[in-house]
Design a protein around this motif. Structure first.
Motif, PDB file in Angstrom:
ATOM      1  N   LEU A   1       0.819  -1.205   0.000  1.00  0.00           N
ATOM      2  CA  LEU A   1       0.000   0.000   0.000  1.00  0.00           C
ATOM      3  C   LEU A   1       0.857   1.261   0.000  1.00  0.00           C
ATOM      4  O   LEU A   1       0.507   2.263  -0.597  1.00  0.00           O
ATOM      5  CB  LEU A   1      -0.926  -0.023   1.216  1.00  0.00           C
ATOM      6  N   TYR A   2       2.020   1.206   0.671  1.00  0.00           N
ATOM      7  CA  TYR A   2       2.787   2.446   0.746  1.00  0.00           C
ATOM      8  C   TYR A   2       3.398   2.822  -0.592  1.00  0.00           C
ATOM      9  O   TYR A   2       3.702   3.988  -0.829  1.00  0.00           O
ATOM     10  CB  TYR A   2       3.845   2.407   1.856  1.00  0.00           C
TER      11      TYR A   2
ATOM     12  N   ALA B   1       0.595   4.618  -2.170  1.00  0.00           N
ATOM     13  CA  ALA B   1       0.510   5.939  -1.552  1.00  0.00           C
ATOM     14  C   ALA B   1       1.581   6.860  -2.130  1.00  0.00           C
ATOM     15  O   ALA B   1       1.338   8.046  -2.341  1.00  0.00           O
ATOM     16  CB  ALA B   1       0.659   5.824  -0.033  1.00  0.00           C
TER      17      ALA B   1
ATOM     18  N   LEU C   1       1.199  10.448  -4.242  1.00  0.00           N
ATOM     19  CA  LEU C   1       1.822  11.731  -3.902  1.00  0.00           C
ATOM     20  C   LEU C   1       2.463  12.370  -5.125  1.00  0.00           C
ATOM     21  O   LEU C   1       3.048  13.437  -5.027  1.00  0.00           O
ATOM     22  CB  LEU C   1       2.888  11.538  -2.826  1.00  0.00           C
TER      23      LEU C   1
ATOM     24  N   ARG D   1      13.351   5.242  -3.426  1.00  0.00           N
ATOM     25  CA  ARG D   1      13.019   5.557  -2.039  1.00  0.00           C
ATOM     26  C   ARG D   1      12.351   4.407  -1.307  1.00  0.00           C
ATOM     27  O   ARG D   1      12.478   4.306  -0.097  1.00  0.00           O
ATOM     28  CB  ARG D   1      12.072   6.748  -1.989  1.00  0.00           C
ATOM     29  N   HIS D   2      11.580   3.606  -2.018  1.00  0.00           N
ATOM     30  CA  HIS D   2      10.785   2.604  -1.311  1.00  0.00           C
ATOM     31  C   HIS D   2      11.133   1.173  -1.686  1.00  0.00           C
ATOM     32  O   HIS D   2      11.297   0.326  -0.819  1.00  0.00           O
ATOM     33  CB  HIS D   2       9.301   2.835  -1.560  1.00  0.00           C
TER      34      HIS D   2
ATOM     35  N   TRP E   1       8.305  -5.752   8.230  1.00  0.00           N
ATOM     36  CA  TRP E   1       7.188  -5.594   9.168  1.00  0.00           C
ATOM     37  C   TRP E   1       6.488  -6.864   9.267  1.00  0.00           C
ATOM     38  O   TRP E   1       5.970  -7.591   9.625  1.00  0.00           O
ATOM     39  CB  TRP E   1       6.272  -4.409   8.853  1.00  0.00           C
TER      40      TRP E   1
ATOM     41  N   LEU F   1      -4.754  11.586  -0.605  1.00  0.00           N
ATOM     42  CA  LEU F   1      -5.360  10.260  -0.541  1.00  0.00           C
ATOM     43  C   LEU F   1      -5.080   9.667   0.840  1.00  0.00           C
ATOM     44  O   LEU F   1      -3.946   9.686   1.308  1.00  0.00           O
ATOM     45  CB  LEU F   1      -4.771   9.391  -1.654  1.00  0.00           C
TER      46      LEU F   1
ATOM     47  N   PHE G   1      -5.904   6.196   3.273  1.00  0.00           N
ATOM     48  CA  PHE G   1      -6.362   4.814   3.163  1.00  0.00           C
ATOM     49  C   PHE G   1      -6.940   4.316   4.483  1.00  0.00           C
ATOM     50  O   PHE G   1      -6.688   4.885   5.544  1.00  0.00           O
ATOM     51  CB  PHE G   1      -5.200   3.899   2.781  1.00  0.00           C
TER      52      PHE G   1
ATOM     53  N   ASP H   1      -6.065   1.460   5.981  1.00  0.00           N
ATOM     54  CA  ASP H   1      -4.956   0.976   6.792  1.00  0.00           C
ATOM     55  C   ASP H   1      -3.816   1.983   6.698  1.00  0.00           C
ATOM     56  O   ASP H   1      -2.928   1.865   5.864  1.00  0.00           O
ATOM     57  CB  ASP H   1      -4.515  -0.394   6.277  1.00  0.00           C
TER      58      ASP H   1
ATOM     59  N   ALA I   1      -0.112   0.672   6.867  1.00  0.00           N
ATOM     60  CA  ALA I   1       0.405   0.011   5.667  1.00  0.00           C
ATOM     61  C   ALA I   1       0.687   1.016   4.565  1.00  0.00           C
ATOM     62  O   ALA I   1       1.400   0.713   3.618  1.00  0.00           O
ATOM     63  CB  ALA I   1      -0.592  -1.037   5.171  1.00  0.00           C
ATOM     64  N   SER I   2       0.134   2.236   4.677  1.00  0.00           N
ATOM     65  CA  SER I   2       0.377   3.221   3.626  1.00  0.00           C
ATOM     66  C   SER I   2       1.627   4.048   3.909  1.00  0.00           C
ATOM     67  O   SER I   2       1.960   4.937   3.154  1.00  0.00           O
ATOM     68  CB  SER I   2      -0.839   4.136   3.464  1.00  0.00           C
ATOM     69  N   PHE I   3       2.318   3.739   5.020  1.00  0.00           N
ATOM     70  CA  PHE I   3       3.595   4.403   5.298  1.00  0.00           C
ATOM     71  C   PHE I   3       4.722   3.413   5.063  1.00  0.00           C
ATOM     72  O   PHE I   3       4.607   2.245   5.441  1.00  0.00           O
ATOM     73  CB  PHE I   3       3.685   4.856   6.768  1.00  0.00           C
ATOM     74  N   ASP I   4       5.823   3.898   4.508  1.00  0.00           N
ATOM     75  CA  ASP I   4       6.995   3.034   4.380  1.00  0.00           C
ATOM     76  C   ASP I   4       7.451   2.645   5.791  1.00  0.00           C
ATOM     77  O   ASP I   4       7.693   3.505   6.625  1.00  0.00           O
ATOM     78  CB  ASP I   4       8.103   3.801   3.653  1.00  0.00           C
ATOM     79  N   PRO I   5       7.551   1.324   6.061  1.00  0.00           N
ATOM     80  CA  PRO I   5       7.861   0.897   7.436  1.00  0.00           C
ATOM     81  C   PRO I   5       9.211   1.387   7.944  1.00  0.00           C
ATOM     82  O   PRO I   5       9.494   1.312   9.129  1.00  0.00           O
ATOM     83  CB  PRO I   5       7.821  -0.620   7.347  1.00  0.00           C
ATOM     84  N   ARG I   6      10.059   1.857   7.040  1.00  0.00           N
ATOM     85  CA  ARG I   6      11.368   2.331   7.476  1.00  0.00           C
ATOM     86  C   ARG I   6      11.367   3.821   7.790  1.00  0.00           C
ATOM     87  O   ARG I   6      12.376   4.356   8.232  1.00  0.00           O
ATOM     88  CB  ARG I   6      12.406   2.032   6.395  1.00  0.00           C
ATOM     89  N   HIS I   7      10.259   4.499   7.541  1.00  0.00           N
ATOM     90  CA  HIS I   7      10.250   5.953   7.677  1.00  0.00           C
ATOM     91  C   HIS I   7       9.661   6.417   9.007  1.00  0.00           C
ATOM     92  O   HIS I   7       8.739   5.800   9.528  1.00  0.00           O
ATOM     93  CB  HIS I   7       9.452   6.577   6.527  1.00  0.00           C
TER      94      HIS I   7
ATOM     95  N   GLU J   1       7.893  13.433   2.541  1.00  0.00           N
ATOM     96  CA  GLU J   1       7.867  12.852   1.201  1.00  0.00           C
ATOM     97  C   GLU J   1       6.856  13.564   0.303  1.00  0.00           C
ATOM     98  O   GLU J   1       7.009  13.613  -0.911  1.00  0.00           O
ATOM     99  CB  GLU J   1       7.524  11.369   1.285  1.00  0.00           C
ATOM    100  N   ALA J   2       5.808  14.117   0.918  1.00  0.00           N
ATOM    101  CA  ALA J   2       4.790  14.813   0.134  1.00  0.00           C
ATOM    102  C   ALA J   2       5.231  16.232  -0.208  1.00  0.00           C
ATOM    103  O   ALA J   2       4.439  17.032  -0.690  1.00  0.00           O
ATOM    104  CB  ALA J   2       3.477  14.830   0.900  1.00  0.00           C
TER     105      ALA J   2
ATOM    106  N   ARG K   1       4.410   3.035  13.551  1.00  0.00           N
ATOM    107  CA  ARG K   1       3.801   1.862  14.175  1.00  0.00           C
ATOM    108  C   ARG K   1       3.738   1.990  15.690  1.00  0.00           C
ATOM    109  O   ARG K   1       3.047   1.223  16.339  1.00  0.00           O
ATOM    110  CB  ARG K   1       4.555   0.595  13.792  1.00  0.00           C
TER     111      ARG K   1
ATOM    112  N   ARG L   1      -2.224   7.523  13.809  1.00  0.00           N
ATOM    113  CA  ARG L   1      -1.715   7.159  12.481  1.00  0.00           C
ATOM    114  C   ARG L   1      -2.570   7.770  11.390  1.00  0.00           C
ATOM    115  O   ARG L   1      -2.060   8.292  10.410  1.00  0.00           O
ATOM    116  CB  ARG L   1      -1.768   5.636  12.312  1.00  0.00           C
TER     117      ARG L   1
ATOM    118  N   ARG M   1      -0.057  14.077   5.851  1.00  0.00           N
ATOM    119  CA  ARG M   1       0.687  13.844   4.614  1.00  0.00           C
ATOM    120  C   ARG M   1      -0.156  14.240   3.409  1.00  0.00           C
ATOM    121  O   ARG M   1       0.330  14.856   2.469  1.00  0.00           O
ATOM    122  CB  ARG M   1       1.075  12.372   4.502  1.00  0.00           C
TER     123      ARG M   1
END
Lengths: 284, 549
Positions: free
Chosen positions: A176-177, A180, A184, A194-195, A284, B383, B385, B387, B390-396, B404-405, B431, B438, B445
């Motif tokens: 999903l990210y 997203a 953007l 980046r991802h 994750w 936009l 969502f 969840d 899940a819409s964020f990069d888990p490393r950020h 990022e926006a 998280r 969240r 964002r």
């Protein structure tokens, strides 16, 4: 449950404390590397110079802690200089393998479908051919040299890295990210950089560690068969080739020490690699 | 007789006590709802009953199932209790079933594990499923409602004394939710079974439970019949919860409607590959004006999320046009460009054009533009969502997510304050935040590039009523203060009424109703002014305003 798993994922590169095996492996590798770099400081002998006054000395002889071979060359010195060749060949070949694998995997994962299919089919074919035969053919074709060893190893072991990189990128792409990020207004390249790539790195890193161990082993194999680094340059594989003839004449140590070096190094690299692999998760 | 009695239950997770002296009784043949916000200890309590908590979670007090204290049972005997005397159904039914084996095998395996004689087909029938249709199906082949019913059948196949339903309908649309919970309640009556219904939705508790226990901070603060608990709440927390759950539309003027922000004309989108295709959108026309909040409602699979993807210019429709601005904007645009400096009139618009002149793109078909211009348009659309995590990069970190926006460091702080969060959260990982936080980070964002349109795809579905109310109030504010156009997708009519001026009802990929939000009440249902689909949604939506006595 989710947060628990993610915490583990982020620690992919932290050494698990309280696991003595991992620390020991890191120490062994560190010592090996240090000894290879500092070889001239640790011995006063020349690894190539023969000494007819001191042939086939057993370990513990004065001036020759590990003894000498039939030509009177000091075994300790030859092991140290051999470590230089073997470790650098292994690292270099490992690095080239991983770089090639990631590149091909990224092309397969992000590029058009036909290219993806082509790369994965080639990988499948190469995986089904005995690796040693391809490496032997390449070495025979190019002649023994360090470059040949690196090329032969890279050509025969990029496939697992590429397949893992491709699979990771494809699974990341559906997250999903990533959607997203497109929402953007990011471009494909920005999303990849980046991802997708950072997300694919932990599993690639763990497989890369295994590839380095594999490369060290293959270098020894090729050198042992006389197809690796030139015979006049000491490497662990070359030492084993020469020692092969003495095996039955009582000079057991000329085989035992180089073999032990190979075994210990591979063991240490694999312990470290498994530690990476355990800590690794899809972040994750 | 009480099937389950919790006495002074305490639950500790490493570092803190979550449940602190909880007392609760669940009598046979009755449905008791344990209602409370996220983090109140509901699920921990439910899992403790069957000893399914994660490692490191310790329970104290007593959990009496009939005459047995489950906390003192050894693992082996506890295993015999699970499934046989206590059935457990999870929120995410599909995830709780094994995707590699069929529904039938799940049932026979459970029966065999307890060396019992029970008919899995009967259990499926009792839960409203056709056994012949689902016996050989694998979990992922079922719809969300079917999967949840299969999970309930699995939990009740051995006829347990107690069924624990842990947020079983949170992810379901109201029509399916009503069917599932009706079946649960009917079984409780018919088989004299005690049901512990875990929910954060007071309206659900009010409609389907015989008793409500309100839990907060690890204690039951109030317990009684729904009429009493909701009609005359004694505890301040119950009052807060009930008022948040009521989702009263705030008294607000319709607001000034600006120009058309985005419109769809005859949009058709087909999903799926070679084997099976679904027409997700089938000739949809829709206009959304600036300063207007439109709720898109419909059952699962009605095409709501596909609609969002199309509006966001992410998914390309096979047919029809997606226009940035209204169909007439281009002509007006051409006219006004001849005027003085139209960009200075644009106000905030001019600030975030970033290379591409979005103003000049108004009125054009999104999919006939160059990729670069389409990306510029996407930046003008926020936009959000369902969840958020899940819409964020888990490393950020939160800061990286918002930056990022296109936000600067100062912007990040301002944006976080704007959505009601402490700027100090910027350094945290998403998280570690609560669900409501969240979702507000996700909003921050979405707002970072100063969009004109905000698309929200079920942003409050996973939140408890209190967090939901905060997010909805924030959306109200944004629409009013910044003149945003908001498209809010939801399956909950109460939320739609609360947040929107206009409600668009989707069914089978078509718009079947387009009504002012105020028209959605029981009067509309009686007068027959709405389509059957809308009527079904209205009828199955639980309401706190129902006579509860």
């Amino acid at each position: 449950m989710r947060t628990e798993a993610s915490r583990r994922g982020l620690l992919a590169f932290r050494m698990p404390a309280g696991r003595p095996g991992v620390w020991a492996a890191a120490l062994v590798l560190g010592a090996m590397a240090l000894a290879a770099v500092a070889a001239p400081l640790l011995t006063s002998h020349d690894p190539l110079a023969t000494d007819t006054d001191a042939t086939a000395l057993p370990p513990g002889s004065p001036g020759h802690p590990l003894g000498t071979d039939l030509l009177g060359r000091d075994l300790w010195t030859r092991l140290l200089y051999g470590a230089r060749t073997s470790l650098s060949a292994g690292l270099l070949a490992g690095a080239v393998t991983v770089a090639a694998g990631v590149l091909l995997g990224a092309v397969a994962g992000a590029g058009p479908r036909w290219l993806s299919t082509l790369i994965s089919r080639i990988a499948d074919v190469l995986l089904s051919v005995p690796m040693l035969i391809v490496a032997l053919a390449l070495s025979a074709l190019l002649g023994p040299s360090l470059g040949t060893v690196v090329v032969a190893i890279a050509v025969t072991s990029w496939m697992p890295v590429a397949l893992v990189a491709r699979a990771e990128l494809i699974s990341q792409r559906e997250r999903l990210y990533v959607r997203a990020a497109y929402a953007l207004g990011l471009s494909r390249w920005q999303v990849l950089r980046r991802h997708l790539l950072p997300g694919a790195l932990p599993p690639i890193a763990s497989i890369a560690a295994f590839e380095v161990g594999h490369a060290i082993l293959t270098e020894s194999t090729l050198s042992f068969l006389g197809l690796g680094v030139p015979p006049n340059r000491p490497s662990w594989g070359n030492l084993l080739t020469e020692a092969q003839q003495h095996l039955l004449t009582g000079e057991w140590y000329t085989v035992a020490f180089p073999a032990a070096c190979v075994v210990v190094t591979i063991l240490a690299v694999n312990v470290l690699a498994s530690a990476f692999a355990r800590g690794e998760g899809s972040a994750w | 007789m009480n099937a389950l009695t919790l006495k002074a239950l305490t639950i500790d997770v490493p570092g803190r006590r979550v449940v602190d002296g909880l007392d609760l009784t669940v009598p046979r043949g009755r449905v008791v709802a344990l209602a409370g916000p996220s983090g109140s200890g509901k699920s921990l309590t439910a899992r403790s009953v069957v000893g399914l908590n994660r490692e490191g979670v310790r329970a104290g007090g007593a959990i009496m199932l009939g005459e047995t204290d489950l906390l003192t049972l050894p693992e082996r005997e506890l295993r015999a209790v699970r499934g046989r005397r206590v059935g457990y159904a999870f929120q995410d039914a599909v995830a709780s079933l094994n995707p590699t084996i069929t529904i039938g095998r799940h049932l026979t395996e459970t029966v065999r594990a307890h060396r019992a004689a029970a008919d899995g087909r009967d259990a499926l029938r009792r839960c409203g499923l056709d056994p012949d249709a689902v016996w050989h199906a694998r979990p992922y082949e079922l719809s969300g409602g079917q999967a949840q019913r299969a999970a309930l059948a699995l939990a009740t196949v051995l006829g347990p004394d107690l069924l624990i339903a842990d947020e079983v309908t949170t992810a379901l649309d109201p029509v399916t939710q009503a069917e599932v919970l009706d079946a649960v309640r009917a079984q409780a009556r018919d088989e004299d079974r005690a049901v512990l219904l875990i929910t954060h939705d007071l309206a659900v508790a009010a409609r389907w439970a015989d008793e409500i226990a309100v839990i907060t901070e690890g204690r039951v603060v109030e317990q009684g019949p729904p009429g009493t608990v909701l009609g005359e709440p004694r505890h301040p927390f119950t009052r807060a919860l009930a008022s948040a759950a009521r989702l009263e539309p705030s008294a607000r003027e319709p607001g000034e409607r600006g120009e058309t922000a985005v419109s769809l004309r005859g949009v058709r989108r087909v999903l799926g590959g070679r084997a099976r295709t679904t027409v997700a959108l089938d000739g949809v026309d829709l206009d959304v004006r600036e300063g207007e909040a439109v709720a898109v409602v419909g059952r699962s699979g009605s095409g709501k999320s596909t609609l969002v993807g199309v509006l966001a210019a992410l998914d390309r429709p096979q047919d029809g046009r997606v226009l940035a601005g209204g169909p007439d904007a281009r002509a007006r645009n051409a006219r006004s460009l001849r005027g003085p400096d139209v960009r200075s009139l644009g106000g905030p618009d001019a600030r975030s054009l970033r290379g591409s002149d979005v103003w000049a793109l108004r009125g054009s078909d999104v999919w006939s533009l160059r990729d670069r211009d389409r990306r510029a348009l996407r930046r003008r659309t926020g936009l959000v969502f369902q969840d958020a995590l899940a819409s964020f990069d888990p490393r950020h970190t939160v800061r990286q997510v918002i930056a990022e926006a296109g936000a600067t460091a100062a912007d990040v702080d301002a944006l976080l304050t704007r959505v009601g969060l402490d700027p100090a959260l910027a350094g945290r990982m998403p998280r570690t935040l609560s669900g409501g936080e969240r979702q507000r980070v996700a909003l921050a964002r979405a707002l970072a590039s100063r969009p004109r349109v905000l698309l929200a795809d079920e942003p409050t579905t996973g939140l408890d009523v209190i967090a939901q109310e905060r997010v909805l109030a924030l959306l109200d504010e944004l629409r009013r203060d910044e003149g945003l156009a908001i498209v809010f997708v939801t399956h909950d009519l109460r939320v739609a009424r609360r947040v929107a001026d206009r409600v668009v009802v989707l069914a089978g990929g078509r718009v079947v109703d387009d009504l002012p939000a105020a028209a959605l009440d029981s009067a509309a249902l009686d007068s027959g002014a709405v389509s059957p689909e809308t009527a079904a949604l209205l009828a199955s939506t639980p309401s706190l305003r129902l006579p509860t006595s």
